[in-house]
Write a protein that holds these residues in place. Structure first.
Motif, PDB file in Angstrom:
ATOM      1  N   ASN A  97       0.845  -1.196   0.000  1.00 22.94           N
ATOM      2  CA  ASN A  97       0.000   0.000   0.000  1.00 22.94           C
ATOM      3  C   ASN A  97       0.880   1.246   0.000  1.00 22.94           C
ATOM      4  O   ASN A  97       1.074   1.887   1.029  1.00 22.94           O
ATOM      5  CB  ASN A  97      -0.924  -0.006   1.224  1.00 22.94           C
ATOM      6  N   LYS A  98       1.403   1.571  -1.163  1.00 25.19           N
ATOM      7  CA  LYS A  98       2.342   2.696  -1.271  1.00 25.19           C
ATOM      8  C   LYS A  98       1.667   4.034  -0.973  1.00 25.19           C
ATOM      9  O   LYS A  98       2.291   4.955  -0.457  1.00 25.19           O
ATOM     10  CB  LYS A  98       2.979   2.715  -2.655  1.00 25.19           C
ATOM     11  N   ASP A  99       0.381   4.142  -1.307  1.00 26.01           N
ATOM     12  CA  ASP A  99      -0.331   5.393  -1.055  1.00 26.01           C
ATOM     13  C   ASP A  99      -0.382   5.697   0.442  1.00 26.01           C
ATOM     14  O   ASP A  99      -0.136   6.831   0.863  1.00 26.01           O
ATOM     15  CB  ASP A  99      -1.752   5.295  -1.622  1.00 26.01           C
ATOM     16  N   SER A 100      -0.676   4.685   1.238  1.00 24.20           N
ATOM     17  CA  SER A 100      -0.729   4.864   2.692  1.00 24.20           C
ATOM     18  C   SER A 100       0.641   5.232   3.252  1.00 24.20           C
ATOM     19  O   SER A 100       0.749   6.113   4.120  1.00 24.20           O
ATOM     20  CB  SER A 100      -1.238   3.577   3.349  1.00 24.20           C
ATOM     21  N   VAL A 101       1.686   4.585   2.764  1.00 28.07           N
ATOM     22  CA  VAL A 101       3.041   4.866   3.233  1.00 28.07           C
ATOM     23  C   VAL A 101       3.451   6.286   2.884  1.00 28.07           C
ATOM     24  O   VAL A 101       3.964   7.029   3.731  1.00 28.07           O
ATOM     25  CB  VAL A 101       4.052   3.860   2.641  1.00 28.07           C
ATOM     26  N   LEU A 102       3.202   6.687   1.637  1.00 29.06           N
ATOM     27  CA  LEU A 102       3.555   8.037   1.206  1.00 29.06           C
ATOM     28  C   LEU A 102       2.766   9.087   1.985  1.00 29.06           C
ATOM     29  O   LEU A 102       3.291  10.164   2.295  1.00 29.06           O
ATOM     30  CB  LEU A 102       3.305   8.193  -0.290  1.00 29.06           C
ATOM     31  N   GLN A 103       1.506   8.763   2.321  1.00 27.65           N
ATOM     32  CA  GLN A 103       0.702   9.708   3.080  1.00 27.65           C
ATOM     33  C   GLN A 103       1.265   9.925   4.483  1.00 27.65           C
ATOM     34  O   GLN A 103       1.350  11.062   4.963  1.00 27.65           O
ATOM     35  CB  GLN A 103      -0.743   9.214   3.176  1.00 27.65           C
ATOM     36  N   SER A 104       1.666   8.841   5.143  1.00 24.10           N
ATOM     37  CA  SER A 104       2.232   8.968   6.491  1.00 24.10           C
ATOM     38  C   SER A 104       3.552   9.739   6.455  1.00 24.10           C
ATOM     39  O   SER A 104       3.819  10.568   7.335  1.00 24.10           O
ATOM     40  CB  SER A 104       2.433   7.589   7.125  1.00 24.10           C
ATOM     41  N   ILE A 105       4.369   9.493   5.428  1.00 22.58           N
ATOM     42  CA  ILE A 105       5.635  10.227   5.286  1.00 22.58           C
ATOM     43  C   ILE A 105       5.363  11.701   5.002  1.00 22.58           C
ATOM     44  O   ILE A 105       6.029  12.589   5.550  1.00 22.58           O
ATOM     45  CB  ILE A 105       6.495   9.606   4.166  1.00 22.58           C
ATOM     46  N   HIS A 106       4.365  11.961   4.174  1.00 16.74           N
ATOM     47  CA  HIS A 106       4.009  13.341   3.838  1.00 16.74           C
ATOM     48  C   HIS A 106       3.492  14.079   5.071  1.00 16.74           C
ATOM     49  O   HIS A 106       3.818  15.266   5.276  1.00 16.74           O
ATOM     50  CB  HIS A 106       2.946  13.348   2.733  1.00 16.74           C
ATOM     51  N   ASN A 107       2.715  13.407   5.910  1.00 17.62           N
ATOM     52  CA  ASN A 107       2.211  14.029   7.140  1.00 17.62           C
ATOM     53  C   ASN A 107       3.356  14.434   8.059  1.00 17.62           C
ATOM     54  O   ASN A 107       3.359  15.535   8.620  1.00 17.62           O
ATOM     55  CB  ASN A 107       1.280  13.056   7.874  1.00 17.62           C
ATOM     56  N   VAL A 108       4.323  13.540   8.221  1.00 15.10           N
ATOM     57  CA  VAL A 108       5.497  13.851   9.050  1.00 15.10           C
ATOM     58  C   VAL A 108       6.265  15.026   8.442  1.00 15.10           C
ATOM     59  O   VAL A 108       6.705  15.934   9.154  1.00 15.10           O
ATOM     60  CB  VAL A 108       6.413  12.617   9.196  1.00 15.10           C
ATOM     61  N   SER A 109       6.408  15.021   7.125  1.00 15.08           N
ATOM     62  CA  SER A 109       7.130  16.095   6.433  1.00 15.08           C
ATOM     63  C   SER A 109       6.444  17.435   6.630  1.00 15.08           C
ATOM     64  O   SER A 109       7.108  18.458   6.851  1.00 15.08           O
ATOM     65  CB  SER A 109       7.232  15.783   4.934  1.00 15.08           C
ATOM     66  N   GLN A 110       5.110  17.448   6.539  1.00 15.29           N
ATOM     67  CA  GLN A 110       4.378  18.700   6.760  1.00 15.29           C
ATOM     68  C   GLN A 110       4.526  19.187   8.196  1.00 15.29           C
ATOM     69  O   GLN A 110       4.664  20.400   8.436  1.00 15.29           O
ATOM     70  CB  GLN A 110       2.891  18.501   6.429  1.00 15.29           C
ATOM     71  N   PHE A 111       4.500  18.257   9.148  1.00 14.41           N
ATOM     72  CA  PHE A 111       4.683  18.642  10.554  1.00 14.41           C
ATOM     73  C   PHE A 111       6.064  19.268  10.748  1.00 14.41           C
ATOM     74  O   PHE A 111       6.200  20.288  11.430  1.00 14.41           O
ATOM     75  CB  PHE A 111       4.516  17.414  11.448  1.00 14.41           C
ATOM     76  N   VAL A 112       7.090  18.657  10.163  1.00 16.26           N
ATOM     77  CA  VAL A 112       8.453  19.196  10.262  1.00 16.26           C
ATOM     78  C   VAL A 112       8.509  20.588   9.643  1.00 16.26           C
ATOM     79  O   VAL A 112       9.136  21.504  10.186  1.00 16.26           O
ATOM     80  CB  VAL A 112       9.460  18.251   9.564  1.00 16.26           C
ATOM     81  N   HIS A 113       7.824  20.766   8.513  1.00 21.45           N
ATOM     82  CA  HIS A 113       7.840  22.064   7.844  1.00 21.45           C
ATOM     83  C   HIS A 113       7.136  23.125   8.685  1.00 21.45           C
ATOM     84  O   HIS A 113       7.527  24.297   8.681  1.00 21.45           O
ATOM     85  CB  HIS A 113       7.171  21.942   6.476  1.00 21.45           C
ATOM     86  N   LEU A 114       6.093  22.728   9.411  1.00 20.01           N
ATOM     87  CA  LEU A 114       5.433  23.661  10.327  1.00 20.01           C
ATOM     88  C   LEU A 114       6.373  24.075  11.454  1.00 20.01           C
ATOM     89  O   LEU A 114       6.387  25.236  11.870  1.00 20.01           O
ATOM     90  CB  LEU A 114       4.169  23.024  10.907  1.00 20.01           C
ATOM     91  N   LEU A 115       7.159  23.118  11.948  1.00 11.47           N
ATOM     92  CA  LEU A 115       8.165  23.448  12.958  1.00 11.47           C
ATOM     93  C   LEU A 115       9.166  24.454  12.404  1.00 11.47           C
ATOM     94  O   LEU A 115       9.547  25.409  13.089  1.00 11.47           O
ATOM     95  CB  LEU A 115       8.901  22.180  13.413  1.00 11.47           C
ATOM     96  N   TYR A 116       9.594  24.235  11.161  1.00 10.88           N
ATOM     97  CA  TYR A 116      10.507  25.187  10.515  1.00 10.88           C
ATOM     98  C   TYR A 116       9.889  26.578  10.498  1.00 10.88           C
ATOM     99  O   TYR A 116      10.566  27.579  10.785  1.00 10.88           O
ATOM    100  CB  TYR A 116      10.795  24.772   9.075  1.00 10.88           C
ATOM    101  N   SER A 117       8.610  26.664  10.127  1.00 11.13           N
ATOM    102  CA  SER A 117       7.937  27.957  10.009  1.00 11.13           C
ATOM    103  C   SER A 117       7.907  28.679  11.349  1.00 11.13           C
ATOM    104  O   SER A 117       8.157  29.891  11.421  1.00 11.13           O
ATOM    105  CB  SER A 117       6.506  27.757   9.495  1.00 11.13           C
ATOM    106  N   LEU A 118       7.608  27.921  12.405  1.00 14.12           N
ATOM    107  CA  LEU A 118       7.548  28.520  13.734  1.00 14.12           C
ATOM    108  C   LEU A 118       8.934  28.974  14.196  1.00 14.12           C
ATOM    109  O   LEU A 118       9.093  30.078  14.737  1.00 14.12           O
ATOM    110  CB  LEU A 118       6.963  27.512  14.721  1.00 14.12           C
ATOM    111  N   ILE A 119       9.939  28.146  13.965  1.00 15.54           N
ATOM    112  CA  ILE A 119      11.313  28.495  14.329  1.00 15.54           C
ATOM    113  C   ILE A 119      11.761  29.750  13.591  1.00 15.54           C
ATOM    114  O   ILE A 119      12.402  30.646  14.153  1.00 15.54           O
ATOM    115  CB  ILE A 119      12.271  27.328  14.044  1.00 15.54           C
ATOM    116  N   LEU A 120      11.398  29.833  12.300  1.00 11.86           N
ATOM    117  CA  LEU A 120      11.775  30.998  11.496  1.00 11.86           C
ATOM    118  C   LEU A 120      11.176  32.282  12.065  1.00 11.86           C
ATOM    119  O   LEU A 120      11.871  33.302  12.188  1.00 11.86           O
ATOM    120  CB  LEU A 120      11.317  30.802  10.046  1.00 11.86           C
ATOM    121  N   ILE A 121       9.900  32.230  12.442  1.00  7.99           N
ATOM    122  CA  ILE A 121       9.244  33.410  13.000  1.00  7.99           C
ATOM    123  C   ILE A 121       9.911  33.837  14.308  1.00  7.99           C
ATOM    124  O   ILE A 121      10.156  35.025  14.552  1.00  7.99           O
ATOM    125  CB  ILE A 121       7.745  33.143  13.229  1.00  7.99           C
ATOM    126  N   LEU A 122      10.228  32.855  15.157  1.00  7.65           N
ATOM    127  CA  LEU A 122      10.861  33.166  16.446  1.00  7.65           C
ATOM    128  C   LEU A 122      12.261  33.771  16.258  1.00  7.65           C
ATOM    129  O   LEU A 122      12.640  34.719  16.955  1.00  7.65           O
ATOM    130  CB  LEU A 122      10.940  31.904  17.306  1.00  7.65           C
TER     131      LEU A 122
END
Length: 205
Positions: A97-122
């Motif tokens: 189920n590659k779609d499910s795997v890619l979705q979970s990886i994408h979710n983690v990637s988006q969370f990391v990118h949100l952390l980047y955004s917050l760190i950048l603002i600070l």
């Protein structure tokens, strides 16, 4: 006990988080499907998995190695706590189920990118405050930056720009500290500048 300044910092911090998540919620782009925005999302995820599998990256338009390396660290953590089902590229290819795997990886990637955004603002607020010496002015200028079209375009997609700017800001902070506190900060400044270049070489402009 908390001082007045600590309370103010908490207000600034949570205000930034609220604005970021409110915008993502209103756009319905928080943890969206991995195929919704085919910008650099899949490219960065794919190459990060390659790096984690000890294979050479295939995206050579610009280095982006810092992006791949840090994302892969979070993928390893995600695998250890069962947020991600695969640990290397071979397991991804063989998964049913590659779609499910890619979705979970994408979710983690988006969370990391949100952390980047917050760190950048600070970091941006910290740099402004070191110049203006006024928390309130720094906060409002940070809000203007947070709500600017360029930043809004970047923080809900997975790209290298925000990470590169974070390292550039850290470079400036360490460079300032090397003049004010200790010359050893100049070494750390150099490391951060190299990391910024390896995330996106155009940062030098």
């Amino acid at each position: 006990m908390f001082s007045k300044k600590n309370y103010e910092n908490l207000i600034y911090f949570f205000s930034s988080i609220f604005i970021i998540f409110f915008y993502l919620y209103s756009k319905n782009s928080l943890f969206s499907h991995w195929s919704d925005i085919l910008d650099q999302d899949v490219t960065l995820i794919y190459n990060s998995i390659l790096i984690g599998s000890n294979d050479p990256q295939q995206y050579l338009d610009h280095p982006a190695f810092t992006t791949f390396f840090i994302l892969n660290i979070f993928y390893k953590i995600g695998y250890l706590i069962n947020l991600i089902e695969i640990k290397n590229f071979e397991e991804l290819i063989n998964h049913t189920n590659k779609d499910s795997v890619l979705q979970s990886i994408h979710n983690v990637s988006q969370f990391v990118h949100l952390l980047y955004s917050l760190i950048l603002i600070l970091l941006f607020k910290k740099i402004l405050n070191s110049i203006l010496k006024n928390d309130l002015s720094s906060f409002f200028l940070s809000l203007i930056f947070l709500l600017s079209p360029s930043f809004i375009f970047l923080f809900d997609i997975i790209r290298s720009e925000i990470l590169s700017i974070i390292f550039l800001f850290l470079f400036f902070i360490c460079l300032e500290n090397s003049f004010k506190k200790n010359l050893l900060f100049i070494i750390l400044a150099g490391v951060f500048f190299v990391c910024a270049l390896l995330a996106k070489v155009q940062i030098i402009l």
